[in-house]
Design a protein around this motif. Structure first.
Motif, short mmCIF file in Angstrom:
data_model
loop_
_atom_site.label_atom_id
_atom_site.label_comp_id
_atom_site.label_asym_id
_atom_site.label_seq_id
_atom_site.Cartn_x
_atom_site.Cartn_y
_atom_site.Cartn_z
N LYS A 2 1.11 -1.07 -0.26
CA LYS A 2 -0.17 -0.10 0.04
C LYS A 2 0.56 1.76 0.52
CE LYS A 2 -4.68 -1.22 1.76
NZ LYS A 2 -5.48 -0.67 3.18
N GLN A 3 1.56 1.22 0.50
CA GLN A 3 2.51 2.36 1.24
C GLN A 3 3.02 2.90 -0.31
OE1 GLN A 3 3.05 3.77 3.85
NE2 GLN A 3 4.50 4.91 3.51
N PRO A 69 5.30 7.22 10.67
CA PRO A 69 5.33 5.64 9.86
C PRO A 69 3.64 4.83 10.68
CG PRO A 69 6.85 5.51 11.89
CD PRO A 69 6.63 7.01 11.35
N ALA A 70 2.97 3.74 9.89
CA ALA A 70 1.70 3.19 10.28
C ALA A 70 2.32 2.62 11.98
CB ALA A 70 1.61 2.25 9.24
N PRO A 71 1.09 2.81 12.60
CA PRO A 71 1.46 2.21 14.30
C PRO A 71 2.00 0.98 14.32
CG PRO A 71 -0.35 3.25 14.22
CD PRO A 71 0.31 4.11 12.60
N THR A 72 2.12 0.99 15.27
CA THR A 72 2.29 -0.62 15.38
C THR A 72 1.40 -1.32 15.93
OG1 THR A 72 5.02 -0.75 15.05
CG2 THR A 72 4.04 -2.70 16.03
N VAL A 73 0.27 -2.40 15.72
CA VAL A 73 -0.53 -3.04 15.79
C VAL A 73 -0.35 -4.01 16.82
CG1 VAL A 73 -2.77 -3.64 15.96
CG2 VAL A 73 -2.22 -1.61 14.07
#
Length: 83
Positions: A2-3, A69-73
């Motif tokens: 997606k990035q 950056p996307a948060p780590t889930v």
């Protein structure tokens, strides 16, 4: 994945935004010219052939990597006993 798609679309959007707008003029002038004048227009161009718009576009493309950056889930299963 997606990035990469987002970055590609961002670069393409900025690339298309820098293209010149073209228009067609279909009107005709039916009034006769009764007087003619001689005019000389001199323009001064000091950029030595450099297109500074591309430099700005490259600078904006370089800033695309500075996004957050996307948060780590972290997923924790509550049904499993603790270890």
């Amino acid at each position: 994945m997606k990035q990469h798609v987002k970055t590609t679309l961002l670069v393409l959007a900025f690339g298309l935004a820098s293209m010149p707008a073209l228009a067609q003029d279909t009107t005709t002038d039916t009034t006769p010219d009764t007087a003619t004048t001689d005019t000389t227009v001199t323009t001064q161009n000091d950029d030595n052939g450099t297109d500074w718009g591309w430099l700005g576009l490259l600078g904006l493309a370089g800033l695309a990597g500075l996004r957050r950056p996307a948060p780590t889930v972290v997923h924790r299963d509550q049904t499993a006993p603790p270890r």
